[in-house]
Design an enzyme around this catalytic site. Sequence first.
Site, PDB file in Angstrom:
ATOM      1  N   THR A  89       0.981  -1.138  -0.018  1.00 19.91           N
ATOM      2  CA  THR A  89       0.046  -0.088  -0.018  1.00 19.91           C
ATOM      3  C   THR A  89       0.852   1.163   0.106  1.00 19.91           C
ATOM      4  O   THR A  89       1.979   1.278   0.716  1.00 19.91           O
ATOM      5  CB  THR A  89      -0.815  -0.125   1.414  1.00 19.91           C
ATOM      6  OG1 THR A  89      -1.620  -1.214   1.167  1.00 19.91           O
ATOM      7  CG2 THR A  89      -1.862   1.153   1.266  1.00 19.91           C
TER       8      THR A  89
ATOM      9  N   PRO B 285       0.483   6.014  -0.230  1.00 19.26           N
ATOM     10  CA  PRO B 285      -0.332   7.161   0.057  1.00 19.26           C
ATOM     11  C   PRO B 285      -1.481   7.190  -0.940  1.00 19.26           C
ATOM     12  O   PRO B 285      -2.704   7.476  -0.738  1.00 19.26           O
ATOM     13  CB  PRO B 285       0.525   8.078   0.179  1.00 19.26           C
ATOM     14  CG  PRO B 285       1.552   7.780   0.501  1.00 19.26           C
ATOM     15  CD  PRO B 285       1.826   6.256   0.094  1.00 19.26           C
TER      16      PRO B 285
ATOM     17  N   GLY C  11      -4.148   2.517  -2.728  1.00 23.00           N
ATOM     18  CA  GLY C  11      -4.635   1.531  -1.511  1.00 23.00           C
ATOM     19  C   GLY C  11      -5.223   0.354  -2.416  1.00 23.00           C
ATOM     20  O   GLY C  11      -4.744  -0.860  -2.747  1.00 23.00           O
TER      21      GLY C  11
ATOM     22  N   GLY D 111     -24.861  -1.561  28.998  1.00 21.88           N
ATOM     23  CA  GLY D 111     -24.023  -0.289  29.173  1.00 21.88           C
ATOM     24  C   GLY D 111     -22.631  -0.988  29.853  1.00 21.88           C
ATOM     25  O   GLY D 111     -21.632  -0.435  29.182  1.00 21.88           O
TER      26      GLY D 111
ATOM     27  N   GLU E  29      -5.979  -6.160   3.775  1.00 18.41           N
ATOM     28  CA  GLU E  29      -6.034  -7.584   2.671  1.00 18.41           C
ATOM     29  C   GLU E  29      -7.167  -7.439   2.041  1.00 18.41           C
ATOM     30  O   GLU E  29      -7.827  -8.573   1.549  1.00 18.41           O
ATOM     31  CB  GLU E  29      -5.810  -8.893   3.430  1.00 18.41           C
ATOM     32  CG  GLU E  29      -4.744  -8.573   4.273  1.00 18.41           C
ATOM     33  CD  GLU E  29      -4.039  -9.949   4.445  1.00 18.41           C
ATOM     34  OE1 GLU E  29      -4.228 -10.919   3.843  1.00 18.41           O
ATOM     35  OE2 GLU E  29      -3.186 -10.029   5.679  1.00 18.41           O
ATOM     36  N   GLY E  30      -7.597  -6.227   1.445  1.00 18.12           N
ATOM     37  CA  GLY E  30      -8.870  -6.025   0.310  1.00 18.12           C
ATOM     38  C   GLY E  30      -9.979  -5.561   1.328  1.00 18.12           C
ATOM     39  O   GLY E  30     -10.490  -6.486   1.989  1.00 18.12           O
ATOM     40  N   THR E  31     -10.602  -4.655   0.958  1.00 24.01           N
ATOM     41  CA  THR E  31     -11.856  -4.161   1.462  1.00 24.01           C
ATOM     42  C   THR E  31     -12.874  -5.044   1.076  1.00 24.01           C
ATOM     43  O   THR E  31     -12.608  -5.649   0.181  1.00 24.01           O
ATOM     44  CB  THR E  31     -12.103  -2.843   1.204  1.00 24.01           C
ATOM     45  OG1 THR E  31     -12.476  -2.512  -0.225  1.00 24.01           O
ATOM     46  CG2 THR E  31     -11.054  -1.586   1.548  1.00 24.01           C
TER      47      THR E  31
HETATM   48  C1  LIG Z   1      -4.045  -1.291  10.558  1.00 20.15           C
HETATM   49  C2  LIG Z   1      -3.773  -1.540   8.858  1.00 20.15           C
HETATM   50  C3  LIG Z   1      -2.784  -2.472   8.779  1.00 20.15           C
HETATM   51  C4  LIG Z   1      -2.369  -2.687   7.377  1.00 20.15           C
HETATM   52  N1  LIG Z   1      -1.425  -3.494   7.029  1.00 20.15           N
HETATM   53  C5  LIG Z   1      -0.832  -3.337   5.847  1.00 20.15           C
HETATM   54  C6  LIG Z   1       0.360  -3.968   5.366  1.00 20.15           C
HETATM   55  O1  LIG Z   1       0.998  -4.916   6.313  1.00 20.15           O
HETATM   56  N2  LIG Z   1       0.751  -3.866   4.083  1.00 20.15           N
HETATM   57  C7  LIG Z   1       0.138  -3.427   3.111  1.00 20.15           C
HETATM   58  O2  LIG Z   1       0.719  -3.388   1.875  1.00 20.15           O
HETATM   59  N3  LIG Z   1      -1.059  -2.603   3.466  1.00 20.15           N
HETATM   60  C8  LIG Z   1      -1.570  -2.558   4.700  1.00 20.15           C
HETATM   61  N4  LIG Z   1      -2.606  -1.999   4.967  1.00 20.15           N
HETATM   62  C9  LIG Z   1      -3.278  -1.205   4.083  1.00 20.15           C
HETATM   63  C10 LIG Z   1      -4.685  -1.778   3.683  1.00 20.15           C
HETATM   64  O3  LIG Z   1      -4.467  -3.039   2.854  1.00 20.15           O
HETATM   65  C11 LIG Z   1      -5.379  -0.660   2.759  1.00 20.15           C
HETATM   66  O4  LIG Z   1      -5.753   0.330   3.789  1.00 20.15           O
HETATM   67  C12 LIG Z   1      -6.662  -1.272   2.137  1.00 20.15           C
HETATM   68  O5  LIG Z   1      -6.256  -2.040   0.987  1.00 20.15           O
HETATM   69  C13 LIG Z   1      -7.640   0.183   1.652  1.00 20.15           C
HETATM   70  O6  LIG Z   1      -6.856   1.047   0.631  1.00 20.15           O
HETATM   71  P1  LIG Z   1      -6.908   2.556   1.240  1.00 20.15           P
HETATM   72  O7  LIG Z   1      -6.935   2.706   2.778  1.00 20.15           O
HETATM   73  O8  LIG Z   1      -6.288   3.577   0.431  1.00 20.15           O
HETATM   74  O9  LIG Z   1      -8.387   2.722   0.956  1.00 20.15           O
HETATM   75  P2  LIG Z   1      -9.173   3.426  -0.498  1.00 20.15           P
HETATM   76  O10 LIG Z   1      -8.418   2.380  -1.437  1.00 20.15           O
HETATM   77  O11 LIG Z   1      -8.928   4.625  -0.589  1.00 20.15           O
HETATM   78  O12 LIG Z   1     -10.728   2.948  -0.211  1.00 20.15           O
HETATM   79  C14 LIG Z   1     -11.518   3.746   0.204  1.00 20.15           C
HETATM   80  C15 LIG Z   1     -12.767   3.273   0.212  1.00 20.15           C
HETATM   81  O13 LIG Z   1     -13.176   3.115  -1.278  1.00 20.15           O
HETATM   82  C16 LIG Z   1     -13.698   1.800  -1.595  1.00 20.15           C
HETATM   83  N5  LIG Z   1     -13.181   1.665  -3.095  1.00 20.15           N
HETATM   84  C17 LIG Z   1     -11.738   1.752  -3.387  1.00 20.15           C
HETATM   85  N6  LIG Z   1     -11.961   1.244  -4.741  1.00 20.15           N
HETATM   86  C18 LIG Z   1     -13.318   1.148  -5.020  1.00 20.15           C
HETATM   87  C19 LIG Z   1     -13.752   0.355  -6.032  1.00 20.15           C
HETATM   88  N7  LIG Z   1     -13.277   0.089  -7.437  1.00 20.15           N
HETATM   89  N8  LIG Z   1     -15.204  -0.037  -6.250  1.00 20.15           N
HETATM   90  C20 LIG Z   1     -15.765   0.452  -4.911  1.00 20.15           C
HETATM   91  N9  LIG Z   1     -15.188   0.825  -3.847  1.00 20.15           N
HETATM   92  C21 LIG Z   1     -14.156   1.188  -3.758  1.00 20.15           C
HETATM   93  C22 LIG Z   1     -12.959   1.006  -0.444  1.00 20.15           C
HETATM   94  O14 LIG Z   1     -13.606  -0.058  -0.391  1.00 20.15           O
HETATM   95  C23 LIG Z   1     -13.056   1.920   0.561  1.00 20.15           C
HETATM   96  O15 LIG Z   1     -14.604   1.655   1.037  1.00 20.15           O
HETATM   97  C24 LIG Z   1      -3.082  -1.741   6.328  1.00 20.15           C
HETATM   98  C25 LIG Z   1      -4.078  -0.899   6.686  1.00 20.15           C
HETATM   99  C26 LIG Z   1      -4.275  -0.865   8.141  1.00 20.15           C
HETATM  100  C27 LIG Z   1      -5.216   0.355   8.284  1.00 20.15           C
END
Ligand SMILES: Cc1cc2nc3c(=O)[nH]c(=O)nc-3n(C[C@H](O)[C@H](O)[C@H](O)COP(=O)(O)OP(=O)(O)OC[C@H]3O[C@@H](n4cnc5c(N)ncnc54)[C@H](O)[C@@H]3O)c2cc1C
Length: 386
Positions: free
Chosen positions: A125, A127, A130, A343, A366-368
Amino acid sequence: MSLDAETLAQFLDTLDRFVKERLIPNEEKIAEDDAISPELVQEIRDMGLFGLSIPEEYGGIGLTMAEEVQAAFVLGQTSPAFRSLVGTNNGIGSQGIIIDGTAEQKATYLPRLATGELIASFALTEPEAGSDAGSLRTSARKDGDHYILNGTKRYITNAPRAGLFTVFARTDPSSKTSAGVTAFLVEAGTPGLSLGPIDRKMGQKGSHTCDVILEDCRVPASAIIGGPAREGLGFKTAMKVLDRGRLHISAVCTGAAERLIRDSLRYAIERKQFGEPIVEKQLIQAMLADSRTEAFAARCMIEETARRKDAGQNVSTEAACCKMYASEMVGRVADRAVQIHGGAGYIADYGIERFYRDVRLFRIYEGTTQIQQLVIARGMIKEAAL
Ligand SMILES: Cc1cc2nc3c(=O)[nH]c(=O)nc-3n(C[C@H](O)[C@H](O)[C@H](O)COP(=O)(O)OP(=O)(O)OC[C@H]3O[C@@H](n4cnc5c(N)ncnc54)[C@H](O)[C@@H]3O)c2cc1C
């Protein structure tokens, strides 16, 4: 390699006792300190938990997927911070090397990953990248038989402790998609690699993430996972790793749900209102029954998918189904657990609100959930075209 049934049962029994006697009693302290004590980390190492999925020839326990999910059901019964500590070594941090690494990379890293002497992180990931990880911008410019890495990786689990990073970087600047992305093994201490401050999170205290910053970080071509011939194939490695990781996370979610259901049932039996235990109230029973049913459904689908994966089937669609269902399910179960506790569910002393916050992450990393929906639908469309 598969363990014989008796050895597996013994291992799971020992793990269950360890979770109940050593990890659960320490949950609150870890959340308060935002740290797992070195003594407890050592006990976790001694249990072999860093090497659950690493092959025996490299010093791990070498569990199959079906066996690993059984262990994850047990580990899920306690704070996710413990699972997170060992999670990257068993999953995203080591699997790339196991699946696609060279013999030398395996021999160099896997034995130390299996013991937990070395911690691995998976840095995909960024900035600006994601969910659309294929659009990542970190660059790897070829310079003789080396590459110069530049970019920032975000929210990287275990980065503050890691000795080894799998860094995904673009070796083909003409490509804006996942083609042209390469996976590099970069050791901590390599000049040009630095870490940002530790992120302040909603939950999962004791498990840490931070930025990994690469500034003219020079690595040899031999640091590419699988060697120079796998330049440009890093995203394929990442996707293979995520399949296994999604099943593992699903099992952790299910373990957490089962723990919350147990705690809720016990509370409902003890707590009296209107002259009788609230467990006699049919609306409380409905919540318990819904949670039990959903956790059972998750367990069944995970066990079946893990079996199919071990049999060599492509389970990308099913692993995404499991990740989506189990992570959403544990969110609903945690919400009902707060409600059943009334509570007390909102007050920190009972630990329910902590779990409620902790499990929220499972729907994001690991994928939303939305990305799992896309993976599932794409799998369905592909099947229809066959
Ligand atoms: C505590 C924590 C640990 C993590 N550990 C790791 C790690 O070890 N290594 C690593 O590489 N990453 C890691 N991550 C990153 C994590 O995998 C990403 O945060 C996640 O994949 C989502 O990316 P983003 O935060 O950029 O959100 P975004 O991609 O910006 O998504 C924001 C929203 O938009 C939605 N969205 C995005 N694209 C689409 C689409 N095409 N269609 C519909 N909805 C969409 C998403 O589902 C979400 O609801 C970690 C994150 C956290 C919070």
